[in-house]
Write a protein that holds these residues in place. Structure first.
Motif, mmCIF file in Angstrom:
data_model
loop_
_atom_site.group_PDB
_atom_site.id
_atom_site.type_symbol
_atom_site.label_atom_id
_atom_site.label_comp_id
_atom_site.label_asym_id
_atom_site.label_seq_id
_atom_site.Cartn_x
_atom_site.Cartn_y
_atom_site.Cartn_z
ATOM 1 N N LEU A 26 28.633 38.743 50.145
ATOM 2 C CA LEU A 26 29.826 39.118 49.388
ATOM 3 C C LEU A 26 30.512 37.898 48.780
ATOM 4 C CD1 LEU A 26 31.786 41.704 51.578
ATOM 5 C CD2 LEU A 26 30.673 42.130 49.400
ATOM 6 N N ALA A 27 31.391 38.172 47.831
ATOM 7 C CA ALA A 27 32.227 37.098 47.293
ATOM 8 C C ALA A 27 33.107 36.580 48.427
ATOM 9 C CB ALA A 27 33.079 37.619 46.150
ATOM 10 N N PRO A 28 33.394 35.291 48.435
ATOM 11 C CA PRO A 28 34.172 34.726 49.547
ATOM 12 C C PRO A 28 35.553 35.348 49.683
ATOM 13 C CG PRO A 28 33.955 33.141 47.754
ATOM 14 C CD PRO A 28 33.032 34.274 47.441
ATOM 15 N N CYS A 29 36.154 35.740 48.574
ATOM 16 C CA CYS A 29 37.495 36.331 48.640
ATOM 17 C C CYS A 29 37.466 37.625 49.435
ATOM 18 C CB CYS A 29 38.031 36.587 47.230
ATOM 19 S SG CYS A 29 36.914 37.546 46.197
ATOM 20 N N GLN A 30 36.409 38.408 49.195
ATOM 21 C CA GLN A 30 36.326 39.703 49.877
ATOM 22 C C GLN A 30 36.051 39.519 51.366
ATOM 23 O OE1 GLN A 30 33.950 42.606 47.871
ATOM 24 N NE2 GLN A 30 34.346 44.182 49.384
ATOM 25 N N ILE A 39 37.687 43.018 45.893
ATOM 26 C CA ILE A 39 38.468 42.152 45.008
ATOM 27 C C ILE A 39 37.793 41.952 43.660
ATOM 28 C CG2 ILE A 39 39.350 39.793 44.774
ATOM 29 C CD1 ILE A 39 39.878 39.858 47.789
ATOM 30 N N GLN A 40 36.529 41.553 43.730
ATOM 31 C CA GLN A 40 35.820 41.278 42.484
ATOM 32 C C GLN A 40 35.790 42.522 41.591
ATOM 33 O OE1 GLN A 40 31.955 39.581 43.151
ATOM 34 N NE2 GLN A 40 31.069 40.706 41.453
ATOM 35 N N ARG A 41 35.571 43.660 42.224
ATOM 36 C CA ARG A 41 35.501 44.907 41.455
ATOM 37 C C ARG A 41 36.798 45.167 40.706
ATOM 38 N NH1 ARG A 41 32.923 50.203 41.573
ATOM 39 N NH2 ARG A 41 34.454 51.874 41.542
ATOM 40 N N SER A 42 37.912 45.012 41.397
ATOM 41 C CA SER A 42 39.156 45.308 40.684
ATOM 42 C C SER A 42 39.431 44.243 39.625
ATOM 43 C CB SER A 42 40.336 45.472 41.649
ATOM 44 O OG SER A 42 40.396 44.416 42.549
ATOM 45 N N HIS A 43 38.975 43.009 39.865
ATOM 46 C CA HIS A 43 39.136 41.994 38.815
ATOM 47 C C HIS A 43 38.321 42.369 37.583
ATOM 48 C CE1 HIS A 43 40.456 38.594 41.754
ATOM 49 N NE2 HIS A 43 41.286 39.606 41.701
ATOM 50 N N ALA A 44 37.086 42.794 37.814
ATOM 51 C CA ALA A 44 36.252 43.168 36.672
ATOM 52 C C ALA A 44 36.900 44.328 35.923
ATOM 53 C CB ALA A 44 34.851 43.546 37.144
ATOM 54 N N ARG A 87 40.370 31.280 49.607
ATOM 55 C CA ARG A 87 38.914 31.119 49.664
ATOM 56 C C ARG A 87 38.238 31.287 48.309
ATOM 57 N NH1 ARG A 87 35.824 32.286 53.873
ATOM 58 N NH2 ARG A 87 34.219 31.665 52.424
ATOM 59 N N CYS A 88 39.025 31.433 47.274
ATOM 60 C CA CYS A 88 38.436 31.654 45.946
ATOM 61 C C CYS A 88 37.595 30.451 45.531
ATOM 62 C CB CYS A 88 39.555 31.882 44.934
ATOM 63 S SG CYS A 88 38.992 32.013 43.230
ATOM 64 N N ASN A 89 36.427 30.737 44.993
ATOM 65 C CA ASN A 89 35.539 29.655 44.550
ATOM 66 C C ASN A 89 36.138 28.836 43.415
ATOM 67 O OD1 ASN A 89 33.420 29.860 46.297
ATOM 68 N ND2 ASN A 89 32.324 31.376 45.064
ATOM 69 N N TYR A 90 37.112 29.384 42.780
ATOM 70 C CA TYR A 90 37.764 28.671 41.675
ATOM 71 C C TYR A 90 38.769 27.650 42.206
ATOM 72 C CZ TYR A 90 37.755 29.441 36.590
ATOM 73 O OH TYR A 90 37.520 29.365 35.249
ATOM 74 N N ALA A 96 42.772 28.747 42.289
ATOM 75 C CA ALA A 96 42.268 30.089 42.590
ATOM 76 C C ALA A 96 42.706 31.107 41.541
ATOM 77 C CB ALA A 96 42.784 30.529 43.956
ATOM 78 N N VAL A 97 41.881 32.135 41.408
ATOM 79 C CA VAL A 97 42.277 33.286 40.605
ATOM 80 C C VAL A 97 43.491 33.913 41.287
ATOM 81 C CG1 VAL A 97 41.576 35.583 39.844
ATOM 82 C CG2 VAL A 97 39.937 33.688 39.801
ATOM 83 N N ARG A 98 44.530 34.161 40.532
ATOM 84 C CA ARG A 98 45.773 34.630 41.144
ATOM 85 C C ARG A 98 45.732 36.131 41.433
ATOM 86 N NH1 ARG A 98 49.285 30.628 41.846
ATOM 87 N NH2 ARG A 98 49.523 28.995 40.278
ATOM 88 N N ARG A 504 39.158 35.276 34.412
ATOM 89 C CA ARG A 504 38.789 33.996 35.001
ATOM 90 C C ARG A 504 37.886 34.191 36.220
ATOM 91 N NH1 ARG A 504 41.614 29.351 37.064
ATOM 92 N NH2 ARG A 504 42.959 30.728 38.234
ATOM 93 N N CYS A 505 38.000 35.353 36.844
ATOM 94 C CA CYS A 505 37.206 35.602 38.054
ATOM 95 C C CYS A 505 35.729 35.393 37.755
ATOM 96 C CB CYS A 505 37.458 37.026 38.543
ATOM 97 S SG CYS A 505 36.411 37.499 39.925
ATOM 98 N N LEU A 506 35.082 34.653 38.614
ATOM 99 C CA LEU A 506 33.671 34.320 38.396
ATOM 100 C C LEU A 506 32.744 35.451 38.823
ATOM 101 C CD1 LEU A 506 33.864 30.747 39.956
ATOM 102 C CD2 LEU A 506 33.725 31.281 37.539
ATOM 103 N N CYS A 507 33.311 36.470 39.449
ATOM 104 C CA CYS A 507 32.498 37.556 39.978
ATOM 105 C C CYS A 507 31.374 36.983 40.842
ATOM 106 C CB CYS A 507 31.976 38.454 38.869
ATOM 107 S SG CYS A 507 33.301 39.384 38.100
ATOM 108 N N CYS A 508 31.785 36.322 41.901
ATOM 109 C CA CYS A 508 30.855 35.584 42.750
ATOM 110 C C CYS A 508 29.897 36.492 43.522
ATOM 111 C CB CYS A 508 31.631 34.749 43.751
ATOM 112 S SG CYS A 508 32.857 33.701 42.984
ATOM 113 N N GLY A 509 30.311 37.691 43.805
ATOM 114 C CA GLY A 509 29.489 38.550 44.665
ATOM 115 C C GLY A 509 28.413 39.272 43.869
HETATM 116 S S1 SF4 Z 1 36.282 33.929 41.349
HETATM 117 FE FE1 SF4 Z 1 36.701 36.108 41.662
HETATM 118 S S2 SF4 Z 1 35.050 36.872 42.992
HETATM 119 FE FE2 SF4 Z 1 34.989 34.606 43.044
HETATM 120 S S3 SF4 Z 1 36.176 34.081 44.841
HETATM 121 FE FE3 SF4 Z 1 37.580 33.991 43.115
HETATM 122 S S4 SF4 Z 1 38.497 36.018 43.013
HETATM 123 FE FE4 SF4 Z 1 36.713 36.193 44.329
#
Ligand code: SF4
Ligand SMILES: Cc1cc2nc3c(=O)[nH]c(=O)nc-3n(C[C@H](O)[C@H](O)[C@H](O)COP(=O)(O)OP(=O)(O)OC[C@H]3O[C@@H](n4cnc5c(N)ncnc54)[C@H](O)[C@@H]3O)c2cc1C
Ligand code: SF4
Lengths: 727, 213
Positions: A26-30, A39-44, A87-90, A96-98, A504-509
């Motif tokens: 999973l994405a680290p945020c989730q 998280i990623q889903r709602s960002h997308a 924990r956001c990769n950004y 971080a993505v806010r 901005r979310c990278l959609c890491c997952g």
């Molecule tokens: S970029 Fe998006 S999916 Fe990746 S950690 Fe940050 S919020 Fe989560």
């Protein structure tokens, strides 16, 4: 853009298991979110909000529905939580993505909808008692009710919410808490008893069992403030007039008991370096005090002995004129005629010992005295032991004896304990305990094993090295001079800012554990890859160009695709010299079919547009653009020369390829790669004199006017070529 | 791999104007950049677009072969597909073109590309570079994996000429001096003593022109 997919057709996220380890990827945020919000889903979904305001509103409510499923207190979290952002990769790139601000927008709209949202089915299974109505208790009650149990919350105080009611209103407005809790009780048919203390003079757990409650969840929080001590011994004189516990102040202010000018012209000293101490200091400042905060920790938050409060708290407090005295403890409280006068503060040389245990050391030769009228002590909280003692729930060394996974007391069956009382943390962590307890209680009542299959292991999706990192938008605060009151001072993001930030979310997952684009109606499924190993010529181009490192070489021949990494851009399909790769939903033949269809439907000289869906533009108005046709692609990178040439062969006047700007490309290098391949094609077209019939442009996502301008410009160019040729 | 570049389309168009039915053959072999099925299709489409304004309608048959320079493979794959082709366009290097010319003695076989050299690819820089001249007497074991015949413009076999400046070649300053590279490589491997040996002049006969497979 295609129609919104009806909700029941949506297959929700799937768990993507990584490798043989059986870990969930999973994405680290989730992973960080104690409630596992998608998280990623709602960002997308936010990034893809349609331009039409009504449609966008509907979509926002739907996003709210999804978040609510996992977190019925999310509007509250959108004010006070930010665990995922840590924990956001950004985070280490440009910030971080806010997430919190993104959810705030959803929450502000959803909260109104919640007031009339449909209720859950009326529960009819056994009765469960939840003691304490903080986030932990509320979450447990909600989840149990969802599972059909009849829940009663017993709360000692005269209002619900637990420690949420202590959070200053400039951070968390009271009406938000009221509204969210009232909706939750209504939706989940939860019965409430206020002023109902368990233990002490009140009922005992056995009484509850006699009343027919089949299980009990204790989430009584940490209502007891820790007293000041030095070298393990209590500091004297804490009974002087003017010495108070910080929590009491917060309570009184939120209850409207204390007068607005309580500390006007007074010098207030706050002891403590945590977030709660900052809440107290900033509250005192808002009551007119001249505030100094003293803490053991030093200024360097990244060091072992650094101040634990959030950077934003420290920064905000400093702006408000609060003085912070670092690395000092309190050795003595000194009074004069029964009133508080000053504290003696030796230098704190270290806070934690080598093992990380709290054991502050002082240099008593380096001492300062701080004078003031009021001393507010806010150095942590602890549980109210009495009930636990009375009920026989304390084990060795008077610690709670609770199973870490099931949260059931090891000393008393059917009694579950969680939230701050078990371990002091954040609201969402208490809620996770509530959720876990509900799962256990459900199993317990059904007579199932409490432990099987409970512990999931997660693995962070690998960090994609992005080509561009956009800067983090600042939080906008009302200026310090204007915010010394109890109104929230953090300005919400506008819809445009939210969409921009969500992008901005990278959609890491993995795509399959997100499916945000599917939910937003962009595509029917998360595209798979079809790879024809027999045609593969082993050139390695796909692996080299894949922006997501999803392709690796097989030994001795061919490549393999890691679909946990693939983001479905289709670049591999577009570059493969052997045409051995297809992207599901955008197969070569299907695109050809769309071209033929579009061409037959346009006036000449026609313009065929390949449009990246992530530009989020509404469908082309055929009436105003009778000579144009649009083919949506998941990323401009999916466009290949073959299709451009096919359109020209079918007689269209020109082909326009529209991508997002490079720094805005959802697939990182997609926009750049398509430019490269179009430049190569143009070079060849120039050899036969038709290079002007193909053009590439980028359009800022959601900027329809930009797109229309580009289309208009290109149409004029094509018309002028046409008239030259006919001369 | 064999490094090739595409000929300008008008030149190719010139070859085929007299014909209508044309077999376009890609090569999936060592040709670099790869010129397989995709390139063959694209070429057909481009030539179709180029022919139209001249009133010329071609009928292309698009196909590809694992290795055009293998007469057995090329013949087995292509013969059944020839149909009534009047000409063949080959997307291979000169070797493939000649192999097709051999297996289709009656048909004109035209090259779509110019063939350059045996090159190695540097993906990140997007460069294909000559690294081997096919001398017939491989020296790489003693030169740290770098061929002085291909990489030193003077083809020196016994050490640097002495003209390098800042480790760059005195003849083409954009190039690294091959002998500096060789020295560094041997040094990394602790094999500098290899430089002490004497390497006799190259025997051009060893290059050869024919061997029995
Ligand atoms: S970029 Fe998006 S999916 Fe990746 S950690 Fe940050 S919020 Fe989560
Ligand atoms: C000032 C302050 C600021 C905070 N800020 C944040 C923040 O910004 N973000 C964040 O995530 N967290 C924050 N927290 C922490 C967060 O509020 C807690 O982690 C969370 O409320 C814990 O939830 P809980 O359900 O375990 O207990 P609580 O919220 O403490 O609820 C316990 C409830 O049990 C009731 N109770 C206790 N004993 C009995 C009894 N014997 N019988 C019946 N009822 C009883 C209490 O009255 C109370 O209502 C803050 C806490 C404080 C004090
Ligand atoms: S579709 Fe894109 S992300 Fe997926 S494997 Fe192909 S190039 Fe990589």
């Amino acid at each position: 853009m295609s129609e919104l997919v009806p909700q029941e057709d949506l297959t929700l996220v799937e768990e993507v298991i990584c490798g043989a380890g059986g870990k969930v990827y999973l994405a680290p945020c989730q992973i960080a979110c104690p409630l596992g919000e998608d998280i990623q889903r709602s960002h997308a979904m936010l990034a893809l909000l349609p331009l039409d305001p009504e449609e966008a509103d509907r979509q926002i409510i739907r996003i709210g529905d999804e978040i609510y499923e996992k977190n019925p207190l999310f509007p509250v979290c959108s004010y006070i939580c930010g665990i995922c952002e840590r924990r956001c990769n950004y985070k280490d790139e440009t910030g971080a993505v806010r997430r919190r601000m993104l959810v705030r927008l959803v929450a502000d709209r959803y909260i109104r909808y919640l007031e009339t949202a449909p209720t859950l089915p009326t529960p009819d299974k056994g009765k469960v008692a939840v003691i304490g109505s903080g986030p932990g208790g509320l979450m447990c009650a909600y989840e149990l009710s969802k599972r059909g149990y009849r829940v009663t919350i017993l709360e000692r105080s005269h209002e619900l919410g637990g420690a949420l009611r202590l959070i200053p209103r400039y951070r968390l407005p009271g009406d938000i808490v009221d509204s969210v809790i009232n909706s939750l009780l209504r939706i989940a048919h939860i019965e409430v008893r206020l002023g109902a203390e368990i233990g002490g003079v009140g009922k005992k757990i056995d009484d509850l069992k006699k009343e027919g409650y089949q299980a009990v969840f204790l989430a009584t929080g940490t209502p007891v403030s820790r007293p000041l001590t030095i070298n393990g011994k209590p500091v004297d004189n804490v009974n002087l007039e003017g010495v108070t516990l910080g929590l009491n102040l917060l309570y009184e202010v939120n209850q409207g008991i204390s007068s607005p000018g309580l500390y006007r012209d007074k010098k207030v000293i706050v002891v403590g370096g945590g977030n709660v101490a900052f809440d107290v200091a900033r509250t005192a400042r808002r009551l007119g005090g001249e505030v100094t905060l003293v803490c053991l920790e030093n200024e360097n938050r990244s060091s072992r002995d650094g101040i634990p409060a959030d950077g934003e708290e420290v920064e905000g407090a400093a702006q408000e004129g609060i003085r912070i005295v670092y690395s000092r403890g309190v050795a003595e409280v000194i009074g004069e005629s029964g009133k508080f006068k000053k504290i003696k503060c030796p230098r704190c040389t270290s806070v934690f010992d080598e093992n990380g245990g709290f054991s502050p050391r002082f240099n008593h030769d380096d001492v300062v005295y701080l004078e003031g009228d009021v001393l507010l002590v806010t150095i942590g909280q602890g549980r109210d032991r009495a009930i636990y003692e009375q009920e026989g729930l304390l084990g060795k060394s008077r610690k709670l004896d609770v199973d870490e996974i099931t949260l059931m007391s090891n000393l008393k069956e059917g009694v579950f304990i969680g939230g701050d009382v078990k371990r002091v943390g954040f609201a969402a962590e208490a809620m996770r305990d509530g959720l876990n307890a509900a799962e256990s209680i459900d199993r317990y009542i059904r007579g199932e094993d409490l432990r099987t299959g409970r512990k999931k292991e997660y693995q962070d999706a690998p960090v994609l090295s992005n080509a561009y990192y956009k800067s983090q938008p600042p939080l906008i605060w009302v200026p310090a001079e204007e915010r010394l009151n109890f109104e929230p001072f953090e300005k919400p993001f506008t819809l445009e800012q939210v969409v921009e930030e969500a992008r901005r979310c990278l959609c890491c997952g993995p795509c399959k554990s997100c499916k945000g684009c599917v939910a937003a109606g962009l595509q029917p499924v998360v595209s798979g890859i079809e790879y024809d190993e027999e045609s593969c010529i082993n050139c390695g181009d796909c692996a080299f160009y894949c922006p997501c490192d999803a392709i690796s070489f097989k030994i001795p021949h061919g490549v393999s695709f890691d679909m946990t990494l693939c983001r479905g851009c289709g670049l591999c399909a577009a570059v493969c010299p052997a045409m051995a790769i297809e992207l599901e939903s955008w197969e070569r033949e299907r695109i050809s079919g769309s071209i033929t269809e579009a061409v037959s439907d346009m006036k000449r000289p026609g313009i065929l547009v390949f449009l990246c869906q992530w530009t989020v533009l509404p469908p082309l108005d055929k009436k105003t653009n009778p000579n144009a046709g649009v083919i949506d692609v998941p990323c401009a990178a999916r466009v290949e020369s073959i299709h451009i040439l096919e359109a020209l062969q079918q007689g269209v006047g020109g082909v326009l390829i529209v991508a997002c700007p490079e720094e805005d490309c959802h697939r990182q290098t997609g926009s750049r790669e398509v430019q490269r391949s179009i430049a190569a094609l143009e070079k060849r077209l120039s050899q036969i004199g038709i290079q002007d019939r193909v053009s590439f442009c980028t359009v800022t996502p959601r900027h329809q006017e930009e797109f229309e301008r580009e289309l208009e410009r290109f149409s004029r160019k094509i018309e002028s070529i046409g008239s030259k040729e006919s001369k | 791999m064999i490094v090739t570049t595409l000929k300008p389309l008008d030149e190719v168009l010139g070859f085929i104007l007299p014909y209508s039915d044309i077999l376009v053959v890609g090569c999936d072999g060592c040709n670099q950049p790869p010129r397989g099925l995709r390139e063959a299709s694209t070429l057909g489409q481009l030539l179709d677009l180029a022919g139209k304004p001249r009133g010329k309608v071609f009928n292309f048959k698009i196909t590809t072969v694992g290795k055009q320079c293998d007469d057995y493979m090329a013949a087995s794959v292509l013969k059944p597909q020839t149909g009534n082709a009047e000409a063949v366009l080959s997307l291979a290097c000169g070797l493939g073109v000649q192999t097709l010319a051999k297996i289709f003695p009656e048909l004109p076989v035209f090259p779509v590309q110019n063939t350059h050299f045996m090159g190695a690819e540097d993906r990140d820089d997007g460069i294909l570079e000559m690294r081997c001249v096919g001398c017939g007497d491989c020296l790489l074991a003693v030169t740290g994996g770098i061929c002085p015949l291909a990489c030193c413009p003077k083809g020196l076999l016994n050490g640097a000429c002495g003209g390098a400046k800042d480790d760059k070649c005195e003849l083409s300053p954009e190039k690294d001096c091959a002998w500096v590279l060789i020295y560094n490589s041997l040094k990394r491997q602790g094999k500098l003593d290899l430089l002490k040996g004497y390497r006799p002049p190259r025997d051009y006969q060893l290059t050869g022109w024919k061997i029995t497979a």
